[in-house]
Scaffold this motif. Structure first.
Motif, short mmCIF file in Angstrom:
data_model
loop_
_atom_site.label_atom_id
_atom_site.label_comp_id
_atom_site.label_asym_id
_atom_site.label_seq_id
_atom_site.Cartn_x
_atom_site.Cartn_y
_atom_site.Cartn_z
N SER A 1 38.63 -29.66 32.60
CA SER A 1 39.12 -30.06 30.51
C SER A 1 38.32 -30.91 30.76
CB SER A 1 40.16 -30.18 30.51
OG SER A 1 41.02 -31.12 29.19
N PRO A 2 37.21 -31.61 29.74
CA PRO A 2 36.63 -32.44 29.91
C PRO A 2 37.35 -34.01 29.84
CG PRO A 2 35.98 -31.35 28.34
CD PRO A 2 37.24 -30.18 28.61
N MET A 3 39.28 -34.04 29.54
CA MET A 3 39.50 -34.83 29.11
C MET A 3 39.79 -35.59 30.77
SD MET A 3 43.86 -35.05 27.24
CE MET A 3 43.28 -34.17 25.38
N VAL A 4 40.22 -34.96 31.44
CA VAL A 4 40.57 -34.83 32.70
C VAL A 4 39.31 -35.47 33.66
CG1 VAL A 4 41.44 -34.64 35.03
CG2 VAL A 4 42.57 -33.47 33.16
N ARG A 5 38.26 -35.17 32.82
CA ARG A 5 37.36 -35.68 34.01
C ARG A 5 36.51 -37.00 33.92
NH1 ARG A 5 35.39 -30.22 32.83
NH2 ARG A 5 33.84 -30.87 30.96
N ARG A 6 36.90 -37.12 32.22
CA ARG A 6 37.06 -38.52 31.73
C ARG A 6 37.21 -39.82 32.09
NH1 ARG A 6 36.53 -36.10 26.35
NH2 ARG A 6 39.02 -36.77 25.90
N VAL A 7 38.71 -38.82 32.93
CA VAL A 7 39.57 -40.25 33.56
C VAL A 7 38.47 -40.01 35.08
CG1 VAL A 7 42.21 -40.49 34.38
CG2 VAL A 7 41.82 -39.34 31.60
N ALA A 8 37.99 -39.49 35.84
CA ALA A 8 37.83 -39.29 36.68
C ALA A 8 36.49 -40.39 36.16
CB ALA A 8 37.41 -38.12 37.00
N LEU B 1 40.57 -38.24 42.80
CA LEU B 1 39.43 -38.04 42.26
C LEU B 1 38.62 -37.54 42.36
CD1 LEU B 1 37.74 -40.11 40.63
CD2 LEU B 1 36.85 -41.36 42.17
N LYS B 2 38.28 -36.65 43.03
CA LYS B 2 37.43 -35.73 43.90
C LYS B 2 38.67 -34.27 42.79
CE LYS B 2 35.16 -36.27 48.57
NZ LYS B 2 35.46 -35.72 48.87
N LYS B 3 39.33 -34.30 42.54
CA LYS B 3 39.60 -33.07 42.11
C LYS B 3 40.30 -33.07 40.75
CE LYS B 3 43.54 -32.16 45.84
NZ LYS B 3 44.68 -32.13 46.25
N ALA B 4 39.74 -34.48 40.19
CA ALA B 4 39.45 -34.46 38.82
C ALA B 4 38.58 -34.41 38.50
CB ALA B 4 40.39 -36.37 38.27
N ALA B 5 37.49 -34.79 38.95
CA ALA B 5 35.66 -34.65 38.82
C ALA B 5 35.85 -33.40 38.50
CB ALA B 5 35.22 -35.28 39.88
#
Length: 336
Positions: free
Chosen positions: A283-290, A275-279
């Motif tokens: 890319s906002p697309m990945v951060r939205r998943v986080a 989760l820390k890596k995704a945050a």
């Protein structure tokens, strides 16, 4: 860069020369290097057109250059080569598949062999099921991956493709050299349906152990987002097809509903670390998943949840910051 017209002229010329050499009466296998060179420059996205063009030109030249029946000593030897996979004769396509050995000359001809899994003749499809894994093991992995990349994202539109045919293609993806090349292609491609490729290959555990690497290093944001979601949820979800669903049968109204299937992953990933890596992905697309996963698991994350919520709430992307702010509100409610 060559124009489509130039490609077509090269293909026609190479096909014509090869057909004449086949029908020359020589008792040696004709050289198809010029045809291999010409087809190596083609985009496989328009494979159906090129297959029909080669079939027409090849049959026309053979028909016009057939030796006289009054000179039996000049009759051509009925060689079966890779180009006969384009033949309009189902018996010849089947016999060609059964007689093929060794590596495919290039991506184009391996893709032709893959297309025989959707052939309109059942015996040809059965021959393809038997021979394709053998040919794939002998072929250049890059050629195999090229063909898979134009097949797997669209194979649900192949009306004659059955579960047995899909198992053959998935068996090919599990070949060690092919799976390695496939992983590199999914990670390095700057365009194309790589997210769909990852999902369809995910029907098996072939790339499960690579998901963390794909999530961190894949070039396409949608691929990274898909890989992260799989790691968070512990499962791979893919598009299976569509089925008709009635919304109002009285007025004959309905819609095609997407059908999804899923499989549990054979590997696990530390949730908080992932989760820390995704945050902090760029890319906002990945951060939205986080943000979505943070909200879902707020109660189980512990002290780190506040830091992550503040990080996402201050994000420059509105869709990401909204999730962070919502997580902060939920934390406040929990404390109250």
């Amino acid at each position: 860069m060559q124009h489509p017209q130039e490609h077509e002229e090269r293909i026609l010329l190479a096909t014509r020369e090869f057909a004449k050499s086949i029908n020359s009466g020589r008792k040696v296998v004709a050289d198809m290097s010029s045809l291999v060179d010409a087809t190596s420059r083609l985009s496989l996205s328009n494979l159906d057109y090129w297959e029909r063009l080669i079939r027409w030109e090849f049959s026309e030249v053979l028909r016009s250059s057939t030796p006289s029946k009054w000179k039996p000593w000049t009759q051509s030897t009925p060689f079966l080569t890779w180009i006969d996979l384009c033949s309009g004769d189902g018996f010849k396509r089947e016999k060609t598949l059964c007689s093929l050995s060794g590596a495919a000359p290039n991506s184009f001809f391996f893709a032709l062999a893959v297309r025989r899994l959707n052939d309109w003749v059942r015996q040809v499809r059965e021959a393809a099921q038997e021979k394709l894994p053998i040919i794939a093991k002998e072929s250049d992995p890059e050629h195999v991956v090229d063909a898979l990349c134009v097949t797997l994202p669209h194979w649900n539109s192949w009306g004659r493709l059955e579960d047995a045919d899909k198992r053959v293609l998935l068996e090919i993806t599990s070949i060690e050299e092919v799976s390695q090349a496939l992983k590199l292609r999914i990670m390095s491609a700057t365009s194309g349906p790589m997210t769909s490729m990852l999902a369809q290959v995910g029907r098996t555990a072939t790339l499960d152990h690579c998901l963390s690497e794909i999530a961190e290093d894949a070039i396409q944001p949608s691929v990274r987002a898909k890989a992260y979601r799989c790691l968070f949820e512990g499962k791979m979800v893919w598009f299976e097809g569509r089925k008709w669903e009635w919304t109002d049968i009285r007025y004959c109204e309905g819609r095609l509903k997407p059908v999804l299937s899923e499989r549990n992953l054979s590997v696990t990933s530390p949730f908080l670390e992932t989760l820390k890596k995704a945050a902090v992905d760029h890319s906002p697309m990945v951060r939205r998943v986080a943000g979505e996963m943070l909200i879902r698991e707020l109660k189980t994350i512990g002290e780190e949840s506040l830091k992550l919520a503040n990080l996402l709430a201050s994000d420059s992307s509105p869709s990401v910051s909204e999730r962070g702010k919502f997580a902060l509100k939920k934390l406040e409610t929990q404390e109250a």
